[in-house]
Design a protein around this motif. Structure first.
Motif, PDB file in Angstrom:
ATOM      1  N   GLN B  71      25.347 -21.563-106.784  1.00 64.10           N
ATOM      2  CA  GLN B  71      24.428 -20.634-107.623  1.00 64.10           C
ATOM      3  C   GLN B  71      22.764 -21.027-107.720  1.00 64.10           C
ATOM      4  OE1 GLN B  71      27.603 -21.542-108.729  1.00 64.10           O
ATOM      5  NE2 GLN B  71      28.043 -19.415-108.391  1.00 64.10           N
ATOM      6  N   LEU B  72      22.580 -22.256-107.121  1.00 60.14           N
ATOM      7  CA  LEU B  72      21.132 -22.491-106.865  1.00 60.14           C
ATOM      8  C   LEU B  72      20.752 -21.974-105.607  1.00 60.14           C
ATOM      9  CD1 LEU B  72      21.166 -26.581-107.692  1.00 60.14           C
ATOM     10  CD2 LEU B  72      20.004 -24.607-109.158  1.00 60.14           C
ATOM     11  N   ARG B  73      21.755 -21.794-104.773  1.00 58.98           N
ATOM     12  CA  ARG B  73      21.377 -21.027-103.365  1.00 58.98           C
ATOM     13  C   ARG B  73      21.029 -19.620-103.827  1.00 58.98           C
ATOM     14  NH1 ARG B  73      19.440 -24.579-100.120  1.00 58.98           N
ATOM     15  NH2 ARG B  73      20.828 -26.410 -99.752  1.00 58.98           N
ATOM     16  N   THR B  74      21.865 -19.080-104.638  1.00 61.89           N
ATOM     17  CA  THR B  74      21.624 -17.728-105.101  1.00 61.89           C
ATOM     18  C   THR B  74      20.277 -17.354-105.725  1.00 61.89           C
ATOM     19  OG1 THR B  74      24.053 -17.399-105.598  1.00 61.89           O
ATOM     20  CG2 THR B  74      22.393 -15.841-106.460  1.00 61.89           C
ATOM     21  N   ALA B  75      19.734 -18.527-106.677  1.00 59.76           N
ATOM     22  CA  ALA B  75      18.687 -18.314-107.061  1.00 59.76           C
ATOM     23  C   ALA B  75      17.646 -18.466-106.141  1.00 59.76           C
ATOM     24  CB  ALA B  75      18.477 -19.622-108.328  1.00 59.76           C
ATOM     25  N   LEU B 188      20.094 -10.222 -97.261  1.00 56.37           N
ATOM     26  CA  LEU B 188      20.607 -11.081 -96.254  1.00 56.37           C
ATOM     27  C   LEU B 188      19.460 -12.135 -95.556  1.00 56.37           C
ATOM     28  CD1 LEU B 188      23.426 -11.930 -95.336  1.00 56.37           C
ATOM     29  CD2 LEU B 188      22.991 -10.503 -93.226  1.00 56.37           C
ATOM     30  N   PRO B 189      18.509 -11.681 -95.272  1.00 56.69           N
ATOM     31  CA  PRO B 189      17.391 -12.666 -94.431  1.00 56.69           C
ATOM     32  C   PRO B 189      17.090 -13.554 -95.642  1.00 56.69           C
ATOM     33  CG  PRO B 189      16.829 -10.254 -94.132  1.00 56.69           C
ATOM     34  CD  PRO B 189      17.975 -10.241 -95.126  1.00 56.69           C
ATOM     35  N   ASN B 190      17.046 -13.376 -96.861  1.00 56.13           N
ATOM     36  CA  ASN B 190      16.701 -14.253 -97.896  1.00 56.13           C
ATOM     37  C   ASN B 190      17.527 -15.219 -98.170  1.00 56.13           C
ATOM     38  OD1 ASN B 190      14.310 -12.925 -98.144  1.00 56.13           O
ATOM     39  ND2 ASN B 190      14.756 -11.729-100.049  1.00 56.13           N
ATOM     40  N   ILE B 191      18.920 -14.831 -97.842  1.00 55.02           N
ATOM     41  CA  ILE B 191      20.032 -15.887 -98.169  1.00 55.02           C
ATOM     42  C   ILE B 191      20.039 -16.775 -96.941  1.00 55.02           C
ATOM     43  CG2 ILE B 191      22.651 -15.797 -98.111  1.00 55.02           C
ATOM     44  CD1 ILE B 191      22.527 -13.184 -99.337  1.00 55.02           C
ATOM     45  N   MET B 192      19.687 -16.164 -96.049  1.00 56.52           N
ATOM     46  CA  MET B 192      19.754 -17.497 -94.638  1.00 56.52           C
ATOM     47  C   MET B 192      18.342 -18.231 -94.885  1.00 56.52           C
ATOM     48  SD  MET B 192      22.036 -16.138 -93.069  1.00 56.52           S
ATOM     49  CE  MET B 192      21.875 -16.905 -91.545  1.00 56.52           C
ATOM     50  N   ARG B 195      18.587 -21.163 -97.398  1.00 54.14           N
ATOM     51  CA  ARG B 195      19.622 -22.460 -96.808  1.00 54.14           C
ATOM     52  C   ARG B 195      18.312 -23.588 -96.546  1.00 54.14           C
ATOM     53  NH1 ARG B 195      23.809 -19.585 -92.904  1.00 54.14           N
ATOM     54  NH2 ARG B 195      24.889 -18.637 -94.981  1.00 54.14           N
ATOM     55  N   GLN B 196      17.186 -23.216 -96.148  1.00 54.89           N
ATOM     56  CA  GLN B 196      16.378 -24.071 -95.781  1.00 54.89           C
ATOM     57  C   GLN B 196      15.430 -24.706 -97.067  1.00 54.89           C
ATOM     58  OE1 GLN B 196      16.286 -24.806 -92.756  1.00 54.89           O
ATOM     59  NE2 GLN B 196      17.780 -22.839 -92.293  1.00 54.89           N
ATOM     60  N   LYS B 197      15.524 -23.982 -98.239  1.00 53.63           N
ATOM     61  CA  LYS B 197      14.926 -24.367 -99.535  1.00 53.63           C
ATOM     62  C   LYS B 197      15.218 -25.543 -99.842  1.00 53.63           C
ATOM     63  CE  LYS B 197      12.852 -19.870-100.589  1.00 53.63           C
ATOM     64  NZ  LYS B 197      12.906 -18.826-101.863  1.00 53.63           N
ATOM     65  N   PRO B 198      14.688 -26.547-100.515  1.00 49.08           N
ATOM     66  CA  PRO B 198      15.036 -27.762-100.848  1.00 49.08           C
ATOM     67  C   PRO B 198      15.856 -27.824-102.219  1.00 49.08           C
ATOM     68  CG  PRO B 198      12.708 -27.461-101.298  1.00 49.08           C
ATOM     69  CD  PRO B 198      13.209 -26.474-100.716  1.00 49.08           C
ATOM     70  N   ILE B 199      16.916 -28.643-102.302  1.00 54.78           N
ATOM     71  CA  ILE B 199      17.733 -28.852-103.551  1.00 54.78           C
ATOM     72  C   ILE B 199      17.601 -30.235-103.897  1.00 54.78           C
ATOM     73  CG2 ILE B 199      19.797 -28.663-104.667  1.00 54.78           C
ATOM     74  CD1 ILE B 199      20.436 -26.052-103.260  1.00 54.78           C
ATOM     75  N   GLU B 200      17.069 -30.841-104.983  1.00 58.78           N
ATOM     76  CA  GLU B 200      17.091 -32.107-105.024  1.00 58.78           C
ATOM     77  C   GLU B 200      18.387 -32.514-106.083  1.00 58.78           C
ATOM     78  OE1 GLU B 200      13.829 -34.984-107.438  1.00 58.78           O
ATOM     79  OE2 GLU B 200      13.574 -33.011-107.229  1.00 58.78           O
TER      80      GLU B 200
END
Ligand SMILES: Cc1cc2nc3c(=O)[nH]c(=O)nc-3n(C[C@H](O)[C@H](O)[C@H](O)COP(=O)(O)OP(=O)(O)OC[C@H]3O[C@@H](n4cnc5c(N)ncnc54)[C@H](O)[C@@H]3O)c2cc1C
Lengths: 312, 250
Positions: B71-75, B188-192, B195-200
């Motif tokens: 769900q964080l990835r979705t956000a 879709l490009p934003n979903i890709m 994956r690079q955005k940080p999750i702490e």
């Protein structure tokens, strides 16, 4: 051990939801105090005297309570909370807004939307839009509950009792929030939450103009008007007409669903109705699974017929 | 303005839930999970505020099982900048959630916390209000319209009697109702890119919060079923039955 109930009222009278909350409190078999906050609320106190079995009525009559703000109302409840073992409010937008603030300040896990009280430690509440029913037990010394009004029959207003009325002054920290205004719905029909008959329209009604035929039927029956989320989203009717998981939970004697498919979120708000009628052109619409009487057909032909039939 | 958006992983609202036969709860295995719909609305509103140049940074946080990272990835795919996962059992109570969020607020210093008015699993409708109390912040619950003027927010709230407007000074808490906006779908490009955005990951322990529940669930059962009804042939039969059989009309 005693109970504090924060009353919801309109400055003239207690809301029916408050009377149901008092009924729920009576199941706990402890002295009940009713807290009434507002400005110019003597009429409410006088009416509350007609309720049997209250230990006292606490009146916080002050200009700061003219507007209902969670920040001020919760402070008043907190000022009194110490001596009570239970604090109850109706699970309406009023109660839901205020009570969790009280609970958090007291470090108590609130129990929301109670539909049955099995003992002073055991409560029943719906989860998942009413598709599952949870029985929970608390070991907390103090408990904080919001009560689902449709699950408890309102206490009656009878002869005046000699219930003492205690006036109370509260010293409050001023909140960083200001009441700007309210766009109140017109109250020319029975209140949706407590009406005996409710006529509800959904997306199938098609437009705001078409909703007139729902209104005509409601007026003929002396009914309140309800709606599905889709009808509210589309602007056919105001927001406070929404019946369902996230709108109003109602249980009238007769609920007539017109052009409503019967999504679980909608059913959550009306499945407790005594008699359910569904009018829908789709014979497989899920609403028929909960309807006592289903009529398959086009609402635009059926409603005029129904109007005529009722006139006979 | 920095916005913190707490989100919850719940059973997708389209799924018909199943109560476990041992009455211990609701079946969560092999069930489609999703972001709580009210939190989606909160994410959407935050993203719009950023697009309008009113918000500078958006941080999503979830408190829940490992799967909640989804769900964080979705956000993140929807436009949130970074995310925080606080690992916890799925059945964590609102008071504990609010306590953890209060700690995250201390660390992150947001100006606004924007979250759903209720989660569609436990339907408690408590977390936002509790967080506001713990922080001594003003709250506007059940928001259907949010407008910013200078440092203040004007919020329209859906209440039982109509629509109410409040004016709040930041920092503040706003909980979302259905009609605030219609959330977008992630491209879709934003979903890709997400994956690079940080999750702490931050444990409740490291925040000094112990997670015992206060309430014990004794059992979870199915609701009583209504007696199945009948289909009537026409309006005349309907009215006759309502009068004579159901005594619902006089
Ligand atoms: C988080 C969340 C919370 C929600 N909360 C609520 C809630 O509180 N309350 C709520 O109602 N919904 C709620 N919903 C929405 C719910 O899921 C449904 O989308 C909604 O109830 C559908 O409304 P409807 O039945 O009017 O529309 P539809 O599902 O589109 O149904 C319209 C019906 O009208 C019938 N129809 C069309 N034309 C005619 C005609 N001429 N004559 C007869 N019948 C006709 C159709 O056959 C159909 O069955 C919520 C959804 C979510 C995700």
């Amino acid at each position: 051990m005693s109970i504090l109930i924060l009353a919801e009222h309109d400055s003239a009278a207690l809301k029916a939801a408050t009377l149901s909350t008092i009924a729920a409190a009576k199941k706990l078999d402890l002295p009940i105090d009713l807290l009434v906050l507002g400005e110019g609320i003597d009429a409410v106190a006088t009416q509350a005297k007609n309720i049997e079995g209250l230990r006292k009525i606490i009146l916080g009559d002050n200009a700061v309570f003219k507007d209902i703000l969670a920040e001020t109302f919760s402070q008043a409840v907190l000022a009194l909370a110490g001596e009570y073992s239970f604090i109850l409010v109706p699970a309406t937008t009023f109660g839901k807004n205020i009570l969790p603030r009280v609970a958090a300040k007291l470090d108590i896990q609130q129990i929301s939307d109670v539909i049955d009280i099995e003992s002073p430690q055991r409560f029943v509440r719906p989860v998942y839009a009413g598709n599952a029913i949870q029985t929970i037990e608390t070991a907390q010394e103090k408990n904080i509950l919001t009560i689902r009004p449709t699950s408890f029959n309102a206490v009656a207003l009878g002869a005046a009792q000699d219930t003492p009325v205690e006036k109370k002054e509260f010293s409050l920290t001023p909140p960083r929030v200001r009441f700007v205004g309210i766009e109140a719905s017109k109250a020319d029909r029975p209140d949706l939450s407590s009406a005996r008959i409710v006529v509800s329209g959904g997306r199938g009604v098609g437009s705001k103009e078409n909703f007139k035929i729902i209104e005509e039927l409601a007026d003929r029956l002396g009914a309140a008007i309800g709606a599905s989320r889709a009808a509210v989203d589309a602007g056919y009717v105001p927001n406070d007409y929404q019946v369902g998981q996230t709108g109003k939970i109602i249980a009238p004697d007769l609920y007539i669903a017109i052009g409503i498919s019967g999504a679980i979120q909608h059913l959550a708000g009306m499945v407790g109705s005594k008699v359910i009628v569904a009018i829908n052109k789709d014979p497989d619409a899920p609403i028929f699974q909960v309807a006592d009487y289903g009529l398959v057909g086009d609402l635009f032909t059926i409603l005029p017929e129904l109007h005529n039939e009722l006139q006979k | 303005m920095k916005i913190l958006i707490p989100v919850k992983r719940v059973i997708d609202y389209n799924v018909k839930i199943r109560v476990k036969s041992d009455q211990s709860g609701v079946e969560l295995d092999n069930v489609k999970m999703a972001m709580n719909p009210f939190d989606e609305i909160a994410v959407e509103e935050a993203v719009r505020l950023k697009e309008q140049g009113k918000a500078t940074e958006l941080v999503a946080v979830t408190i829940g099982p490992a799967g909640a990272v989804e769900q964080l990835r979705t956000a993140l795919a929807l436009g949130v900048d970074r995310a925080i996962h606080v690992p916890a059992d799925a059945m964590i109570e609102p008071l504990n959630v609010a306590k953890i969020l209060a700690k995250i607020v201390e660390k992150e210093n947001p100006d606004l916390v924007l979250l759903g008015k209720q989660a569609i699993d436990d339907d408690a409708n408590q977390t936002g209000q509790m967080l506001a109390a713990l922080l001594d912040w003003p709250q506007a619950t059940f928001a259907s319209k949010i407008e910013m003027n200078g440092g203040d927010f004007s919020v329209t709230r859906e209440i039982d009697g109509g629509l109410e407007t409040l004016s709040l000074t930041l920092p503040a808490i706003i909980t979302t109702d259905l009609r605030l906006n219609t959330p977008r779908y992630a491209a879709l490009p934003n979903i890709m890119k997400a994956r690079q955005k940080p999750i702490e990951s931050i444990t409740p322990d490291s925040l000094g919060i112990a997670l015992q529940n206060r309430l014990t669930v004794i059992k979870v059962t199915e609701p009583g079923k209504r007696k199945s009804g009948i289909k009537v042939a026409d309006v005349a039969e309907l009215v006759r039955r309502l009068k004579e059989e159901a005594k619902a009309l006089s």
